[in-house]
Design a protein around this motif. Sequence first.
Motif, PDB file in Angstrom:
ATOM      1  N   CYS A 109      -2.735   0.109  -3.774  1.00  0.00           N
ATOM      2  CA  CYS A 109      -2.130  -1.090  -3.424  1.00  0.00           C
ATOM      3  C   CYS A 109      -1.697  -1.975  -4.653  1.00  0.00           C
ATOM      4  N   GLU A 111       0.740  -1.126  -0.115  1.00  0.00           N
ATOM      5  CA  GLU A 111      -0.148   0.015  -0.126  1.00  0.00           C
ATOM      6  C   GLU A 111       0.735   1.274   0.050  1.00  0.00           C
ATOM      7  N   CYS A 123      -4.928  -2.995   2.585  1.00  0.00           N
ATOM      8  CA  CYS A 123      -5.320  -3.653   1.470  1.00  0.00           C
ATOM      9  C   CYS A 123      -5.470  -5.179   1.686  1.00  0.00           C
TER      10      CYS A 123
END
Length: 124
Positions: A22, A6, A96
């Motif tokens: 991400c 990320e 993420c």
Amino acid sequence: QVPLVESGGGLVQAGGSLRLSCAASGRTFSGYTMAWFRQAPGKERDFVAGMRWSTGYTYYADSVKGRFTISGENSKNTVFLQMNSLKPEDTAVYYCAADGSGWSHRIPSEYDYWGQGTQVTVSS
């Protein structure tokens, strides 16, 4: 393994915007559900937004609906979270995650792979 990285977090004033990214190195998200979760200090990890990569179907937590948008770019194997009209209560570490089942899950335990997280701080 699906290594997720990320980026894009930071400090912003209330009402401002941030875009999180991400990226997956070396593989595609095809067949996966990609999602963003967040975790504030002392609280559980909560679902924010998800996207079924193959169909583009998106779904959101009620608390961010209309303010946040999840999207993806196939060519870069990257999923984004555009966050607008940020509020102090959006302050958290944002993660993420990838779910190999491809279903529209909202529970952290359903997700197979996680990034390291990126801090988002919204000042009042």
